[in-house]
Every structure is written in C-alpha cells, then in structure tokens.
Design an enzyme around this catalytic site. Structure first.
Site, PDB file in Angstrom:
ATOM      1  N   GLY A  52       0.837  -1.197   0.000  1.00 44.22           N
ATOM      2  CA  GLY A  52       0.000   0.000   0.000  1.00 44.22           C
ATOM      3  C   GLY A  52       0.863   1.235   0.000  1.00 44.22           C
ATOM      4  CB  CYS A  79       5.347  -4.415  -0.092  1.00 43.84           C
ATOM      5  SG  CYS A  79       6.208  -2.892  -0.529  1.00 43.84           S
ATOM      6  CB  SER A 130      10.684   5.015  -0.488  1.00 40.19           C
ATOM      7  OG  SER A 130       9.944   5.202  -1.649  1.00 40.19           O
ATOM      8  CG  HIS A 169       5.572  -6.132  -4.651  1.00 38.72           C
ATOM      9  ND1 HIS A 169       4.323  -5.705  -4.252  1.00 38.72           N
ATOM     10  CD2 HIS A 169       6.464  -5.244  -4.147  1.00 38.72           C
ATOM     11  CE1 HIS A 169       4.459  -4.580  -3.546  1.00 38.72           C
ATOM     12  NE2 HIS A 169       5.732  -4.281  -3.466  1.00 38.72           N
ATOM     13  CD  GLU A 171       2.115  -8.256  -5.372  1.00 36.72           C
ATOM     14  OE1 GLU A 171       2.851  -9.111  -4.833  1.00 36.72           O
ATOM     15  OE2 GLU A 171       2.017  -7.076  -4.983  1.00 36.72           O
TER      16      GLU A 171
END
Lengths: 189, 496
Positions: A52, A79, A130, A169, A171
């Site tokens: 997110g 994440c 980040s 990730h 995905e």
C-alpha cells in the site's frame, strides 16, 4: 476463506489474481472497514496482507490483527504488510539509500523455510519501496528468510509460526517464482 | 445492399436493438470529407480512425467511424448528470454515472453480426481525468473548476457512417429497436435514404475557419516547473508515491473549429488513434499513440506507454535513441510500474488465470517522440462491462501516478488545477459491448476561446527537472506545429 487485506493503493488485485489461481474463495477487506474481532468471526483459513501507499501506523487494524492471530492462522504480509508485521513487534523504519520503485533484484532465499519450499536458492524479485526495516531493527525471535543482493532484508518468519513477511512482490510480473511462493503459503495450515 | 427485414428478425431475439446497414460505394468520399459534412451539419461530432505501423509503412486501418447529431448526449459535472435530446435538457444529481451509462447500454444491447465494423452505434466521447472521483469519492483534491470542464461527455449514436477502406464502401448504419420491428425497419429504410442523400447533397462549408489570434503562453515557467519536479521527487523520497506524471500546457487565444487541425494531423504524421470530437463546449483534435482500453468480444487489451525518447533525425540516430531508451533504468522502472498497474486494474475485472503480457518492451513511435510499450491482456468476467473497466482505469496510469489514487492527490496539490480533457479517456462503447478508448495525450482542445496543448512526463526519483521540462515541450511540439499550419491554411482559404 482467504482474507486479503487491502492497504489501499497497493496492487491488491494482482494478489487477488495470484491467489485465485489456487483458491477462489477470497474476500478483499479494506484495512479500516472491519475490526479484528469481526475478521476472526469470519474464520479465514489464511490471511494475506497487501502492499500500500502509506506507513505501518496508518494500516488500520493490521498490526493488532497480526499480534492477535499469529499462531492461529497463517499470515503473509507483503511489502507494507511486511513492514507492518515488523512494526507490530516494535521495529522502526528508515529510508533506503537507493529507492527501489519498479526494480527487480536478485534475492537469496532460505530454502528450508516452508514458504520457499522447492524454490531455487536465488530468485528474481520485484521491489516497490522507499522504506525498509534495517537489519538491526528486526525484533528478537524473527528469522531472516530472504535477502537482496544489496544486503537489504527481504523476508522474515515470526519464530516457528506460520506468520511471514516479504518485502518484495510475488504478484509482480517480474517475480517469476511468485506463484510458487503463494502456493507454498496456501499449503500451510 | 441493405440488411433485410428477415435478417433483422433472425438477429433480434434477446436484444434491444439490431443494426440495419446499407452499403454504398465510397466514391470520392474520404474521412476528411465526411467529417466536414458532419461538422457543417452539427456541433456534435465524433470521428474515430486508426493507423497501424507495419514496420515498413504507416497504414490506415480498415474502418473509420463518423457520427454526428447524436440521439442523446450524456454529460456529468461535479455530481450533476445532464441528458440532452435535441434541444431539451434535463439535469439531476448523480453519484454513479457509470451505472446510468451501463443501464443505457443494457437497454439497447445489439448482437454481433457477421461482417460488421467494431462500432455500429452506442456511446462515444470522453471520461475526463477527474472522472475517478465517482469511483473513489474519498479522493482529496481541489474542487475549483474555472474552465468548467465536464467530468464526462458522451454521445449516444443510434445512427452512424462508417468508411470501409478495404471494400471501398460507406456503411450507413441505423439501429432499430426490436419491439415493433417491422415498423422500425421501414422507418430505418427511409432514414438510410436520407443519409445516402447527405453524402452527395449536404454542405461541407459550415465549418468555421480556425485562427490562432495570439501567441502560445506556458502554464508553468521553467523555474516553476523545476520547483514542481523537486516537490514530486520529495514525495517519492518520502515514500508517498512511486511515480507521478506532472504536466505543463501551452495555450493561445483561438477561434473557429479544430477540424482543420485534425486534417493537418492526419496528413503529417498520423499515429495510432486519430480522432476528432466536437461538443457544445469544446473541440478536440487527437493524435494519440496509446490505447487505454480495447475490448473485443470479451477480450481486454491495454498498451501502457511509459518511457520517452526523441525521434532521431536519421534512421541510425533513431535506432540509437531506441537502444539508449531501452537501456535507461529510469525509463524501465517507470514502464515496469505501469505494466504491474495495468495487470492490477485488469485483476479486478478479468477471469482468474486470464491475464498475460505480450510484446514486452516494444517501442512505439510517434511524430517527435518514441515510447516503451507492453501489451497487457485479459478476459473480461461475464458479470463485468466496459464501464467497470473504465471505473478501474480512468485516469490512465500513464498520465497519473503509481499508486493511482494518492498519486492523483499529489499531482493536484502540485499543479493546483483541473486537467479535464487532458489525460481523459476518449473513445467508444458499442451496443455490442465492445469498447475502444485512447488516452488524450499528444492532442489539443479548444475551449473558452483558447486552444490548449497539455503534455506531461513521469517523474521518478532519478528525474532531472530541466529534462522533464524539455520532455513536455518536445511532446507538445508536433501538435503546436499542426495548429499553426491549420491556422495558416484556413487563413489562406478565407482570403481566397
């Protein structure tokens, strides 16, 4: 039922599709639309927490959910979900020296970890972040299960529980082994 | 050669409308000619045409659509829907315009018929950049709208002209309701006769000549733009976003119609989507390289283009620029993000195990710039329609940000104005359910006595502000040139 927690503005539908290859009974729940008790009442057999655009402090009920349900239900944070997991047990975040947004890295895996069963020792993983959890911030009891070629921690397991977090990730189209990782997670009970 | 009543009867079962098509020889009629006819007869016009780059040449695709004087017009601005029919208008509060449009299409559903072009009637127009606020009502941004941009403007066409280049024919199309089929069919024959007469007899001289009456002024000066880029980089550094697209615009006072600019664009360096749109409040001339949604019989496609380099002056330089673009980490990062975003948008509306990518990192060329492209595909779920895809994809990632919602908020906080038509999604949803939309970039719009060319570039952590400023200027150059040329041509025409 698989509970897929939507942390807003992450690629939640990529996760939906990744899980959907194996299981169709998925419910997407936004992180501030349900209490932990309400989620518990739904009796999910697995929980996946999406990435997110915000910080762990702004992920609604996610951190409380992790603390409450670890050990009861397999949990996989991705994440921001990974950072929320570590934050839930006291870790602080810091900024990466080199931001990784849309960049794939070589990631070495602890292949004895059930999440990475059957995978090669090194895979390509897509990164969109980040912020990071510096290694010294990783709380006691967490095992590091993945590390990027730049040294950054890329995955943890909470003790011997079925609670995992990965910074990269699975995905993304640039994580070819992502589906395998999700299958391993869904095979846990 | 006209669709027979018997053929209509066979097609009609289970549908709200069927197309009655009369084919006539194209004769000397071109898209330009039909567009002039349309614009002379009506202020509401829609033209959709495509080219394809075969590698050896730029070729016009088989079909071009020309629609005008729509049966209905749907527009929505800040929660107020207006439906216009001829001279009558009704307005009412509306929180979910996509549901209204889906209802209109459902009530007029038409079958696929053999040998038909992709668009035989349906909705055509644009969903503005700000249309996302209906799908995401919690989005935080400035509400002021001094230019009075609409959030969407769509014509409902029950009749159309389609040029078939392959057969050298013009298809005159009238869609009829399937209740009272025989009576509607007879009326359609009459309408088709009128449309055929129009081809020869309708005037072409009702298009007001285009004139630029002052110089182009930038929206943001170089120093302002540098500050804007630095703010964006700060937001990225803080982790607020992965990337955002900032834009600049040039605007000049102008009058007349943008149709001549559209004709100039078609001649000079046509690109993938060559469209013209005219409504009461604005005219648009579009030369967009980028499809945002293509839906064909349930198969969905998107072709995000991100990462830009200038075209070379020679073939060698062009290939060198392409090699350097594909080796540029910043451009690749920007591009990869948008591929995952496109997959994510499809993920909400497509069947499991149906989403794929092809032509990864295939460079697409325009008049002055080239872009890195990839095609993302998926099969639309049977319970979803083109409007669901619109809700997920507007505004396109290539003109907004990643992640999208907060990216839009950050862009608005920096640019402090509405984009409206710039970055909108323009195209058509057929009565069959098929859809074809492009992103409004490399294009111009004329509104409130001014012509505007707005263009943008993706800002990532490595972005160099002066280079970003220049990239916007490069992207706008082809369009500015076309506008000056159109203005000069129309002036020359007027002086004759």
């Amino acid at each position: 039922m698989i509970a897929l927690i939507d942390n807003y503005d992450g690629c939640v539908f990529n996760l939906f599709q990744l899980i959907g290859h194996y299981r169709r009974d998925i419910r997407i729940i936004r992180n501030d639309r349900m209490t932990v008790a309400e989620l518990q009442a739904l009796q999910p057999d697995h929980i996946v927490i999406s990435g997110g655009g915000s910080q762990p402090e702004a992920t609604g009920m996610v951190r409380e959910m992790i603390r409450t349900l670890t050990g009861q239900v397999p949990i996989l944070g991705i994440c921001l979900g990974y950072r929320a997991l570590l934050s839930a047990y006291g870790a602080s975040m810091s900024y990466l020296d080199e931001i990784m947004q849309g960049r794939a890295s070589q990631i070495s895996l602890a292949t004895d970890c059930p999440l990475f069963k059957g995978l090669p020792g090194e895979i390509q993983g897509m990164r969109y972040h980040s912020m990071t959890v510096p290694e010294k911030e990783i709380p006691e009891g967490f095992r590091i299960i993945a590390r990027a070629s730049d040294g950054e921690v890329m995955g943890v397991q909470a003790g011997n529980s079925s609670t995992f977090g990965i910074q990269f990730h699975p995905e993304s189209f640039l994580t070819p082994e992502g589906s395998r990782i999700m299958k391993n997670f869904l095979d846990l009970d | 050669m006209t669709t027979s009543l018997e053929e209509c009867r066979k097609m009609a079962s289970g549908y709200g409308m069927v197309p009655v098509v009369k084919r006539v020889p194209a004769g000397g009629h071109t898209v330009e000619d039909l567009a002039e006819m349309a614009r002379s007869l009506s202020k509401q016009v829609y033209v959709m045409d495509h080219t394809v780059d075969t590698g050896k040449e730029i070729r016009w695709e088989r079909y071009a659509v020309i629609g005008f004087a729509p049966a209905l017009e749907f527009s929505c601005t800040d929660g107020v829907m207006t439906v216009a029919q001829g001279g009558t208008r009704i307005s009412y509060p509306c929180k979910d315009p996509s549901r209204v449009l889906a209802g209109v299409l459902a009530a007029h559903k038409a079958p696929y018929a053999a040998g038909m072009p992709p668009f035989t009637g349906g909705l055509a127009g644009y969903f503005a950049y700000e249309y996302i606020k209906y799908a995401e009502p919690e989005i935080q941004w400035e509400e002021a709208n001094p230019e009075q941009f609409k959030d969407m403007d769509l014509f409902f066409f029950d009749r159309l002209f389609v040029l078939d280049r392959q057969q050298q024919e013009i298809l005159l199309i009238v869609n009829i309701a399937t209740d009272h089929l025989e009576e509607n069919y007879r009326k359609a024959l009459f309408t088709l006769g009128e449309m055929e007469n129009m081809l020869e007899e309708a005037p072409r001289d009702g298009v007001p000549p285009f004139a630029i009456t002052g110089s182009f002024q930038p929206m943001f000066q170089l120093q302002d733009y540098i500050r804007m880029v630095e703010q964006a980089r700060k937001d990225i550094r803080k982790g607020e976003t992965c990337q955002i697209v900032l834009s600049n615009a040039v605007t000049a006072p102008a009058q007349g119609s943008l149709l001549s600019a559209y004709r100039v664009l078609r001649k000079k360096d046509p690109t993938r989507y060559m469209c013209y749109f005219s409504s009461d409040d604005a005219e648009c001339a579009i030369a967009s390289p980028e499809a945002t949604i293509t839906l064909q019989q349930g198969q969905l496609y998107m072709n995000p283009l991100a990462g830009t380099a200038a075209r070379g002056k020679t073939k060698e330089e062009d290939l060198k620029n392409e090699r350097e673009l594909l080796a540029d980490q910043k451009s690749l990062d920007e591009h990869n993000m948008l591929v995952d975003d496109a997959r994510n948008e499809f993920g909400a509306v497509c069947d499991f195990d149906s989403i794929g990518i092809r032509d990864y990192l295939k460079v697409v060329r325009c008049a002055r710039v080239m872009h890195i492209g990839t095609t993302v595909t998926g099969r639309l779920r049977s319970d979803k329609t083109a409007l669901d895809v619109i809700d997920m994809t507007v505004p396109a990632g290539v003109v907004s940000g990643s992640p999208k919602i907060h990216g839009c908020e950050l862009i608005n906080a920096i640019e402090k104005n509405r984009r409206g038509i710039y970055g909108s999604t323009l195209g058509q949803i057929s009565l069959t359910g098929d859809a074809d939309f492009c992103v409004f970039i490399h294009s111009a719009f004329l509104k409130n006595g001014k012509v505007t060319v707005r263009s943008g570039g993706g800002i990532v952590i490595d972005s160099v502000p002066e280079e970003e400023h220049q990239e916007c200027l490069n992207k706008a150059m082809a369009m500015e040139g076309a506008l000056y040329e159109a203005s000069a041509l129309d002036k020359g025409g007027a002086e004759k």
